[in-house]
Write a protein that holds these residues in place. Structure first.
Motif, PDB file in Angstrom:
ATOM      1  N   LYS A   1      19.827 -16.283  -7.522  1.00 34.80           N
ATOM      2  CA  LYS A   1      19.579 -15.410  -8.674  1.00 34.80           C
ATOM      3  C   LYS A   1      18.144 -14.862  -8.626  1.00 34.80           C
ATOM      4  CE  LYS A   1      19.788 -15.409 -13.639  1.00 34.80           C
ATOM      5  NZ  LYS A   1      19.595 -16.244 -14.805  1.00 34.80           N
ATOM      6  N   MET A   2      18.011 -13.563  -8.894  1.00 34.17           N
ATOM      7  CA  MET A   2      16.695 -12.950  -8.780  1.00 34.17           C
ATOM      8  C   MET A   2      15.739 -13.433  -9.878  1.00 34.17           C
ATOM      9  SD  MET A   2      15.918  -8.913  -8.368  1.00 34.17           S
ATOM     10  CE  MET A   2      15.559  -8.410 -10.039  1.00 34.17           C
ATOM     11  N   LYS A   3      14.476 -13.655  -9.472  1.00 31.61           N
ATOM     12  CA  LYS A   3      13.458 -14.012 -10.476  1.00 31.61           C
ATOM     13  C   LYS A   3      13.301 -12.837 -11.429  1.00 31.61           C
ATOM     14  CE  LYS A   3       9.997 -14.246  -7.824  1.00 31.61           C
ATOM     15  NZ  LYS A   3       8.664 -14.293  -7.249  1.00 31.61           N
ATOM     16  N   LEU A   4      13.016 -13.151 -12.673  1.00 26.68           N
ATOM     17  CA  LEU A   4      12.857 -12.073 -13.649  1.00 26.68           C
ATOM     18  C   LEU A   4      11.385 -11.881 -13.989  1.00 26.68           C
ATOM     19  CD1 LEU A   4      15.811 -13.006 -16.001  1.00 26.68           C
ATOM     20  CD2 LEU A   4      15.642 -10.899 -14.692  1.00 26.68           C
ATOM     21  N   PHE A   5      10.980 -10.627 -14.073  1.00 27.51           N
ATOM     22  CA  PHE A   5       9.619 -10.307 -14.486  1.00 27.51           C
ATOM     23  C   PHE A   5       9.558 -10.439 -16.006  1.00 27.51           C
ATOM     24  CE2 PHE A   5       6.665  -6.866 -15.944  1.00 27.51           C
ATOM     25  CZ  PHE A   5       5.492  -7.449 -15.495  1.00 27.51           C
ATOM     26  N   ARG A   6       8.630 -11.228 -16.499  1.00 26.51           N
ATOM     27  CA  ARG A   6       8.550 -11.476 -17.939  1.00 26.51           C
ATOM     28  C   ARG A   6       7.580 -10.503 -18.599  1.00 26.51           C
ATOM     29  NH1 ARG A   6       9.548 -17.981 -18.895  1.00 26.51           N
ATOM     30  NH2 ARG A   6      11.391 -18.040 -17.564  1.00 26.51           N
ATOM     31  N   ARG A   7       8.107  -9.698 -19.504  1.00 26.87           N
ATOM     32  CA  ARG A   7       7.259  -8.707 -20.188  1.00 26.87           C
ATOM     33  C   ARG A   7       6.658  -9.358 -21.430  1.00 26.87           C
ATOM     34  NH1 ARG A   7      10.623  -3.152 -19.889  1.00 26.87           N
ATOM     35  NH2 ARG A   7       8.667  -2.277 -20.672  1.00 26.87           N
ATOM     36  N   GLU A   8       5.526  -9.996 -21.170  1.00 22.29           N
ATOM     37  CA  GLU A   8       4.910 -10.900 -22.141  1.00 22.29           C
ATOM     38  C   GLU A   8       4.597 -10.219 -23.485  1.00 22.29           C
ATOM     39  OE1 GLU A   8       3.964 -14.278 -23.714  1.00 22.29           O
ATOM     40  OE2 GLU A   8       4.811 -14.181 -21.705  1.00 22.29           O
ATOM     41  N   GLY A   9       4.228  -8.952 -23.442  1.00 21.89           N
ATOM     42  CA  GLY A   9       3.884  -8.244 -24.681  1.00 21.89           C
ATOM     43  C   GLY A   9       5.023  -8.285 -25.691  1.00 21.89           C
TER      44      GLY A   9
ATOM     45  N   LEU B   1      -9.883   4.768 -18.802  1.00 20.33           N
ATOM     46  CA  LEU B   1      -8.531   4.512 -19.300  1.00 20.33           C
ATOM     47  C   LEU B   1      -7.741   3.593 -18.359  1.00 20.33           C
ATOM     48  CD1 LEU B   1      -6.180   5.114 -21.261  1.00 20.33           C
ATOM     49  CD2 LEU B   1      -5.692   7.158 -19.920  1.00 20.33           C
ATOM     50  N   LEU B   2      -7.878   3.821 -17.056  1.00 25.20           N
ATOM     51  CA  LEU B   2      -7.055   3.069 -16.098  1.00 25.20           C
ATOM     52  C   LEU B   2      -7.460   1.604 -16.071  1.00 25.20           C
ATOM     53  CD1 LEU B   2      -6.910   5.708 -13.225  1.00 25.20           C
ATOM     54  CD2 LEU B   2      -5.530   5.525 -15.296  1.00 25.20           C
ATOM     55  N   GLU B   3      -8.776   1.353 -16.120  1.00 20.08           N
ATOM     56  CA  GLU B   3      -9.253  -0.035 -16.144  1.00 20.08           C
ATOM     57  C   GLU B   3      -8.828  -0.708 -17.454  1.00 20.08           C
ATOM     58  OE1 GLU B   3     -10.631  -1.710 -13.795  1.00 20.08           O
ATOM     59  OE2 GLU B   3     -11.219  -0.142 -12.369  1.00 20.08           O
ATOM     60  N   PHE B   4      -8.904   0.043 -18.540  1.00 18.61           N
ATOM     61  CA  PHE B   4      -8.549  -0.478 -19.862  1.00 18.61           C
ATOM     62  C   PHE B   4      -7.082  -0.921 -19.876  1.00 18.61           C
ATOM     63  CE2 PHE B   4      -7.055   0.018 -24.250  1.00 18.61           C
ATOM     64  CZ  PHE B   4      -8.098  -0.510 -25.013  1.00 18.61           C
ATOM     65  N   MET B   5      -6.209  -0.044 -19.339  1.00 22.18           N
ATOM     66  CA  MET B   5      -4.771  -0.370 -19.362  1.00 22.18           C
ATOM     67  C   MET B   5      -4.424  -1.433 -18.335  1.00 22.18           C
ATOM     68  SD  MET B   5      -2.780   3.156 -20.250  1.00 22.18           S
ATOM     69  CE  MET B   5      -3.336   4.050 -18.851  1.00 22.18           C
ATOM     70  N   LYS B   6      -5.076  -1.380 -17.194  1.00 21.00           N
ATOM     71  CA  LYS B   6      -4.779  -2.384 -16.158  1.00 21.00           C
ATOM     72  C   LYS B   6      -5.047  -3.788 -16.701  1.00 21.00           C
ATOM     73  CE  LYS B   6      -6.175  -3.990 -11.650  1.00 21.00           C
ATOM     74  NZ  LYS B   6      -7.427  -4.271 -10.941  1.00 21.00           N
ATOM     75  N   LYS B   7      -6.099  -3.908 -17.517  1.00 23.77           N
ATOM     76  CA  LYS B   7      -6.434  -5.226 -18.098  1.00 23.77           C
ATOM     77  C   LYS B   7      -5.556  -5.546 -19.298  1.00 23.77           C
ATOM     78  CE  LYS B   7     -11.249  -5.154 -16.582  1.00 23.77           C
ATOM     79  NZ  LYS B   7     -12.202  -4.045 -16.736  1.00 23.77           N
ATOM     80  N   ASP B   8      -4.639  -4.610 -19.628  1.00 19.48           N
ATOM     81  CA  ASP B   8      -3.686  -4.823 -20.718  1.00 19.48           C
ATOM     82  C   ASP B   8      -4.392  -5.075 -22.054  1.00 19.48           C
ATOM     83  OD1 ASP B   8      -1.122  -4.951 -21.682  1.00 19.48           O
ATOM     84  OD2 ASP B   8      -0.995  -7.121 -21.488  1.00 19.48           O
ATOM     85  N   LYS B   9      -5.456  -4.341 -22.293  1.00 20.02           N
ATOM     86  CA  LYS B   9      -6.260  -4.576 -23.500  1.00 20.02           C
ATOM     87  C   LYS B   9      -5.589  -3.997 -24.746  1.00 20.02           C
ATOM     88  CE  LYS B   9     -11.019  -4.542 -21.733  1.00 20.02           C
ATOM     89  NZ  LYS B   9     -12.267  -3.746 -21.834  1.00 20.02           N
ATOM     90  N   ASP B  10      -5.909  -4.592 -25.873  1.00 25.48           N
ATOM     91  CA  ASP B  10      -5.573  -3.979 -27.154  1.00 25.48           C
ATOM     92  C   ASP B  10      -6.710  -3.055 -27.549  1.00 25.48           C
ATOM     93  OD1 ASP B  10      -3.143  -5.258 -27.572  1.00 25.48           O
ATOM     94  OD2 ASP B  10      -4.128  -7.078 -28.299  1.00 25.48           O
ATOM     95  N   PHE B  11      -6.420  -2.119 -28.454  1.00 29.94           N
ATOM     96  CA  PHE B  11      -7.473  -1.180 -28.866  1.00 29.94           C
ATOM     97  C   PHE B  11      -8.476  -1.866 -29.800  1.00 29.94           C
ATOM     98  CE2 PHE B  11      -3.921   1.362 -27.539  1.00 29.94           C
ATOM     99  CZ  PHE B  11      -4.538   2.334 -26.773  1.00 29.94           C
TER     100      PHE B  11
END
Length: 414
Positions: free
Chosen positions: A1-9, A404-414
């Protein structure tokens, strides 16, 4: 069975309700954005927490096994047959429940029996219109899912050992052209990714729009759909679309255009972003902006692969903010416009954030002024951002200039 990617948000927002039997968990979102996988991950987490497999009941109403179930009685019978009678809480998962007429009655009946924790998914807003809302007032929570945001896109690629460029600009380019439908990460050829997205649009039309909206003139529907998709991120009114189409020699009524756009919003291809006047603190009627659930919808309905970064980055931030639970509107300050006003759902005082987005502001003083000036007109003390893809960051009047790209890559909140 394939591992599932967990969308933590998303998991973080729903985890506390796993064992609640009185609250139905409703997961909505455009087709193929990952709702079924989220259900699978929730089941995995339940099993990891010691829940017995026999207490988990799963019904996917889009699957061959169950697709003939169309009525409340048929659904109830199937569920009854899957229950192993004992005193344990049962976890009931029903995928694509909008396929069943009057499903609310069944769901509510099992909820009131008290020993069921119920999770349902659906691909259009009809799921939460009318019946469900009235029958289940205060008895459900809605978790709206979106295709992968930029941060999830990079994380999921890493998770499945797909190549991730160390150059974020390159990843941005890929993300904008490929979009964020999870399945495309496993498709290698770019043309095949495109075909997959086109097939999603067809599927949404066939399953979610055609019968329900009784669309007779599919040609005009396609023209309206393509017009709005091609002008995502632009401000327009129904009247302006009407003028444009009549100008092309199309005879179409305003009401029809309005109805078609409404259907695109209900099937979650489009999201409507209202405009908010900062002075009067009121929503402005008439002109609106529409953003795409996934930017790949634009590229799959066009032959052009050039990226217009203005609306593309706006769409990116819109989906990123929505996927984190913020409410988003476009701000007007006198004659100036602020790209987005975000309101945080989880802070007690309903904090605001102001956001301007541009590809770069380092070309000239003029481009810098254009982005900073609207924010400088705002007199309150909420956080103000200018997001660009620049690495050279400016400081000006307490406004935060961020990459913007660094901000989103780090999954930051505003």
């Amino acid at each position: 069975k394939m591992k599932l990617f967990r969308r933590e948000g998303y998991l973080k927002r729903i985890r506390n309700f796993y064992k609640e039997t009185d609250i139905i968990k409703v997961i909505t979102g455009v087709r193929r954005c990952g709702k079924s996988s989220l259900l699978e991950v929730i089941k995995e987490e339940l099993l990891e927490s010691g829940i017995d497999e026999k207490d988990i009941i799963s019904i996917d109403l889009d699957s061959r096994k169950y697709r003939k179930i169309k009525t409340a009685d048929e659904l109830e019978l199937v569920i009854e047959n899957l229950i192993e009678p004992d005193n344990n809480i049962k976890y009931l998962f029903i995928d694509e429940i909008q396929n069943v007429k009057d499903f609310e009655e069944v769901v509510n009946a099992f909820r009131t029996e008290g020993d069921f924790s119920i999770f349902i998914t659906g691909s259009n807003t009809y799921l939460l219109s009318g019946e469900l809302v009235t029958k289940l007032t205060g008895r459900y929570i809605e978790l709206e899912m979106y295709p992968l945001n930029f941060s999830e896109y990079i994380e999921m690629k890493k998770f499945f050992s797909k190549k991730v460029s160390s150059n974020l600009q390159e990843e941005l380019h890929n993300y904008l052209l490929e979009g964020g439908f999870p399945r495309t990460i496993f498709i290698d050829e770019f043309s095949d990714k495109r075909m997959y997205v086109t097939s999603i649009i067809k599927e949404i039309f066939e399953k979610d729009i055609k019968q329900r909206a009784a669309i007779r003139n599919t040609e005009v529907f396609d023209i309206v759909r393509n017009f709005v998709i091609n002008n995502y991120g632009a401000t327009f009114s129904i009247a302006s679309i009407h003028r444009a189409l009549v100008g092309e020699g199309r005879s179409v009524k305003r009401d029809t255009i309005s109805k078609y756009i409404d259907e695109l919003v209900k099937s979650k291809i489009l999201y409507c972003c209202d405009r908010f006047d900062m002075k009067s603190k009121k929503m402005l009627s008439g002109e609106k902006k529409y953003y795409l659930a996934d930017i790949s919808f634009y590229f799959s309905t066009n032959t052009d692969n050039r990226i217009n970064y203005g609306p593309a980055l706006e769409n990116l931030v819109y989906i990123y903010a929505k996927s984190k639970g913020y409410s988003v509107s476009v701000g007007r300050i006198g004659k100036l416009e602020c790209d987005f006003i975000l309101r945080s759902a989880n802070s007690v005082d309903m904090e605001y954030f102001y956001v301007q987005i541009a590809y770069t502001i380092n070309e000239s003083k003029e481009t810098e002024d254009r982005e900073f000036r609207p924010l400088e007109q705002i007199r309150d003390n909420y956080t103000k951002y200018v997001f660009t893809t620049d690495y050279l960051l400016q400081k000006r009047n307490g406004i935060r200039h961020e990459n913007l790209l660094e901000f989103m890559k780090k999954d930051k909140d505003f």
